[in-house]
Scaffold this active site. Structure first.
Site, PDB file in Angstrom:
ATOM      1  CG  ASP A   1      -1.823   1.241   1.193  1.00  0.00           C
ATOM      2  OD1 ASP A   1      -2.886   1.145   0.562  1.00  0.00           O
ATOM      3  OD2 ASP A   1      -1.443   2.297   1.745  1.00  0.00           O
TER       4      ASP A   1
ATOM      5  CG  HIS B   1      -3.705  10.331  -0.237  1.00  0.00           C
ATOM      6  ND1 HIS B   1      -2.364  10.145  -0.497  1.00  0.00           N
ATOM      7  CD2 HIS B   1      -3.883   9.908   1.041  1.00  0.00           C
ATOM      8  CE1 HIS B   1      -1.781   9.627   0.564  1.00  0.00           C
ATOM      9  NE2 HIS B   1      -2.669   9.488   1.514  1.00  0.00           N
TER      10      HIS B   1
ATOM     11  CE  LYS C   1      -3.377   5.099   0.159  1.00  0.00           C
ATOM     12  NZ  LYS C   1      -2.022   4.732   0.593  1.00  0.00           N
TER      13      LYS C   1
ATOM     14  CE1 TYR D   1       1.289   7.924   2.128  1.00  0.00           C
ATOM     15  CE2 TYR D   1       1.563   5.642   1.487  1.00  0.00           C
ATOM     16  CZ  TYR D   1       0.798   6.642   2.045  1.00  0.00           C
ATOM     17  OH  TYR D   1      -0.458   6.343   2.524  1.00  0.00           O
TER      18      TYR D   1
END
Ligand code: A2P
Length: 374
Positions: free
Chosen positions: A119, A182, A149, A124
């Site tokens: 995930d 997101h 996302k 990130y």
């Protein structure tokens, strides 16, 4: 059944016992003996590391039940079926807060341990390193479940596919198994200023674009993240071609959201639990919850496994993050918690005011609380 002579002859009450005991009390050497032993232990411990061990809270909190052979425990579902018919693995490696330089090894360890679900997200900032490991791995792409996302800056219709393409390229794949909005918040292209309140309140234009990308074959399933019930209803009030496959939200002992879970089950929407251990901020506290420790002790598993198992047993996907090889291996092993213990944990989780680890509303200077009305 007859007992042997010795057993039969043992008196249940020894009429001389009282007398014997009083004789012993009168013997000063016998009275001093235990004191002597205690004194010797104290002297030894004072100069040895065992003193530190005995003084530590961990020693007293430790589980003294031997580690159980976990093969005797029932397993929980390894997959859920989505409306598309795709099967999504119930436990994923979460890579939020897995920094560059360590995320690659974490993914490598996870694949070797048997994880098939990673995930991630564009924001990130580690998709490239994840992708490098995936490319080098011998696990076929069709056996993997990859989630990414859409970040808040890319809601403009002309930016959505470009953002997806970036993630695809970094991950080294030509499709995603799952792509999520997101946050129910749209920023301007640069910075954290919200684009316009309408688009933030109404994710339908973005959703329509994602539906097109499903039809183009670039995404297999689409979903949402951090949506409360009101926001989900705002979205699903539109005539959607594809219903949201999942809603990824913070779910842990401190923020168990039983109402959202109940509503989601009633409405056929699968939840994904991020920060299941309470994130790096609360993991220590989560693993020290007495109910969690008791169940861990009883089942002969670790407190982290209790929480991760509880998440799956609640009917959610769970996304524990770790960059520590032994923990990555440990976190994939989920076991059925006996019903009474499961209920005890559920009750304990709901018996304190909900406390989120993640709420960026203030940090983003939003003119509203993003979870308001949940
Ligand atoms: P690390 O990554 O250094 O191994 P969450 O999944 O709720 O976001 O929690 C992540 C935090 O929990 C990280 O700090 C991670 O540390 C830690 N963690 C993950 N798995 C375990 C485990 N099995 N035991 C203890 N801590 C863990």
């Amino acid at each position: 059944m007859s007992f042997s002579q010795e057993y039969q002859q043992l008196p249940t009450v020894d009429k001389d016992a009282g007398e014997q005991e009083s004789l012993q009390r009168k013997d000063p050497r016998k009275r001093r003996f235990p004191l002597l032993v205690i004194a010797i232990v104290i002297i030894m411990c004072a100069s040895l590391p065992c003193a530190r061990m005995i003084m530590s809270r961990r020693f007293w909190a430790a589980c003294h039940v031997p580690q159980r052979n976990t093969s005797t425990l029932a397993k929980l579902p390894s997959h859920y079926t989505l409306p598309s018919g795709d099967k999504i693995p119930s436990v994923a490696l979460g890579v939020w807060q897995a920094s560059k330089g360590e995320v690659g090894n974490a993914v490598k360890t996870a694949l070797t341990a048997g994880y098939r679900h990673i995930d991630g997200a564009w924001i990130y900032r580690n998709e490239e390193e994840v992708g490098q490991v995936l490319k080098a791995s011998s696990v076929p792409r069709e056996e993997l479940w990859l989630t990414s996302k859409l970040w808040n800056n890319f809601h403009a219709p002309e930016d959505i596919e470009t953002a997806l393409d970036q993630s695809l390229s970094m991950l080294g794949t030509n499709y995603l198994d799952l792509y999520l909005i997101h946050w129910p918040v749209a920023f301007k292209k640069e910075g954290n200023n919200i684009m316009d309140e309408d688009l933030t309140a109404d994710p339908y234009p973005t959703w329509q674009k994602l539906e097109e990308l499903v039809d183009k074959g670039k995404i297999r399933n689409i979903g949402i993240s951090n949506f409360n019930i009101r926001r989900i209803q705002n979205l699903t009030a539109n005539k959607l071609k594809y219903q949201p496959a999942v809603n990824q939200v913070e779910l842990n002992f401190w923020n168990p959201q039983p109402e959202l879970l109940k509503w989601s089950k009633e409405n056929g929407l699968l939840l994904e639990a991020y920060s299941p251990l309470g994130s790096n901020k609360q993991v220590g506290k989560s693993l020290s919850v007495p109910e969690v420790k008791d169940i861990a002790c009883k089942l002969g598993i670790t407190p982290a496994q209790v929480i991760i198992s509880w998440s799956v047993q609640r009917g959610t996907i769970v996304l524990p993050k770790s960059v520590t090889p032994s923990r990555i291996v440990e976190n994939l092993e989920v076991f059925e918690i006996p019903q009474e213990d499961f209920e005890m944990l559920e009750k304990a989780a709901a018996s304190h005011p909900p406390q989120r680890v993640v709420n960026p509303s203030t940090g983003w200077k939003l003119p509203f609380d993003v979870f308001d009305g949940q």
